[in-house]
Design an enzyme around this catalytic site. Structure first.
Site, mmCIF file in Angstrom:
data_model
loop_
_atom_site.group_PDB
_atom_site.id
_atom_site.type_symbol
_atom_site.label_atom_id
_atom_site.label_comp_id
_atom_site.label_asym_id
_atom_site.label_seq_id
_atom_site.Cartn_x
_atom_site.Cartn_y
_atom_site.Cartn_z
ATOM 1 N N ASP A 1 93.347 41.639 17.441
ATOM 2 C CA ASP A 1 92.384 41.966 16.392
ATOM 3 C C ASP A 1 91.248 42.840 16.922
ATOM 4 O OD1 ASP A 1 90.027 39.954 14.431
ATOM 5 O OD2 ASP A 1 90.734 42.011 14.219
ATOM 6 N N ASP B 1 90.478 48.237 12.223
ATOM 7 C CA ASP B 1 90.623 46.785 12.353
ATOM 8 C C ASP B 1 92.073 46.328 12.209
ATOM 9 O OD1 ASP B 1 89.090 43.918 10.636
ATOM 10 O OD2 ASP B 1 90.446 44.080 12.348
#
Ligand SMILES: Cc1nn(C)c(C)c1CC(=O)Nc1ccccn1
Length: 328
Positions: free
Chosen positions: A36, A220
């Site tokens: 992430d 992201d």
């Protein structure tokens, strides 16, 4: 050193998330984690979790590792933008990804997670690839695995090559020149808030003219969708017959039979093209599909999530505080 791991989408046809294998401790316990770039905690499901919060995930057992050492008095607690959260304690542990090891990585052990994580059997936790300022460990914040191994990497970069409904790769310390077409277009990032935050130069819906406008976004990999300003999202679905801002979902849906226009984003003069088919995120009933492009709402920035990433090769260059995009 350089290392490469497979990034596998789950569930197979929706690409809701991408997980990659991480080896923890001695003997090695291999868990599949979501990498992430939007956060900076490395946390895992563990044997300290209540059974009610576990549904098929592999659990890390610190007692089963001769190299785990409790980081006394340290705890962590994180909440993500979608409201999901997790918390627990910390050990120092050997963490290896693609053959690259760091002997005393702060490994955050969950003793509680929210339903979004409990109900997701595919992921045993997250590996943050954001900047370490975002790390939630107290009383002393910890560094990400990438930050820790950075000095040992052949180049201070990692490359993200996610694919639609197929395994892609995360590469640490190198850029695979055979993985992309043309040139990589770089743009500076602002990491002052811990994100890989960039300014895109505009957008285009299908074959309509390019609209020059600054889009302030974070790159992201931990977010499924492409979340953009309301006006851009409205302009996109205006070209999708039968689409609507669905009252009950609070999100755009469209008839699964619709032919979706592509979505192009600008990085300087570079144009990144997301094929229309990539914008269909998934089926919600016999005829209705969920849009992969959604409104960013009151977020202070847009989110270039997996829907965008899977159409590109993206180079996260920590050495020169920049991010690069290339077609493939
Ligand atoms: C910031 C944000 N707001 N909203 C509505 C969403 C969906 C986000 C992004 C987000 O929550 N990403 C995430 C979630 C879990 C784990 C890792 N990343």
């Amino acid at each position: 050193s350089t290392g490469i791991v497979a990034a596998t989408p789950f569930p197979a046809e929706y690409d809701r998330e991408y997980v990659a294998p991480v080896s923890l401790g001695t003997p090695a316990q291999e868990l599949n984690l979501i990498f992430d770039t939007g956060s900076s905690d490395l946390w895992v499901f563990s044997t300290s979790m209540p059974a009610a919060q576990v549904a098929g995930q592999k659990l890390y057992n610190p007692s089963g590792s001769s190299t785990s050492a409790v980081l006394w008095g340290h705890t962590w607690s994180i909440q993500y933008g979608d409201g999901s959260r997790s918390s627990g304690t910390v050990v120092n542990e050997l963490v290896t990804i693609g053959g690259i090891s760091y002997a005393s990585q702060a490994l955050e052990i969950a003793n509680g997670v929210s339903a979004q994580f409990s109900q997701d059997p595919a992921s045993s936790g997250l590996l943050g690839l954001g900047f370490s300022i975002l790390n939630t460990v107290i009383p002393t914040s910890q560094k990400t695995w990438f930050d820790n191994v950075l000095p040992t990497l052949a180049a201070p970069v990692f490359t993200v090559d996610l694919k639609r409904a197929a395994p892609g790769t995360y590469t640490f310390g190198a850029i695979d020149a055979s993985s992309y077409a043309g040139k990589i277009e770089y743009t500076p990032i602002d990491n002052s808030n811990g994100f890989w935050r960039l300014q895109a130069s505009g957008y285009q819906v299908g074959t309509s003219p390019f609209q020059p406008t600054t889009i302030d976004a974070i790159a992201d990999t931990g977010t499924t969708l492409l979340m953009l300003p309301a006006a851009i999202v409205k302009a996109y679905y205006a070209q999708v017959p039968g689409s609507q801002l669905h009252a009950s979902y609070g999100a755009y849906t469209f008839p699964c039979s619709a032919k979706l226009p592509s979505f192009t984003f600008g990085i300087g003069r570079y144009r990144g093209v997301i094929p229309g088919a990539f914008v269909s995120y998934g089926r919600i009933d016999a005829t209705t599909c969920y849009g992969g492009i959604q409104d960013q709402g009151n977020l202070p920035f847009s989110i270039f999530g997996d829907i965008l990433m899977k159409a590109q090769v993206v180079v996260f260059d920590a050495g020169r505080t920049r991010i690069g995009f290339a077609a493939k």
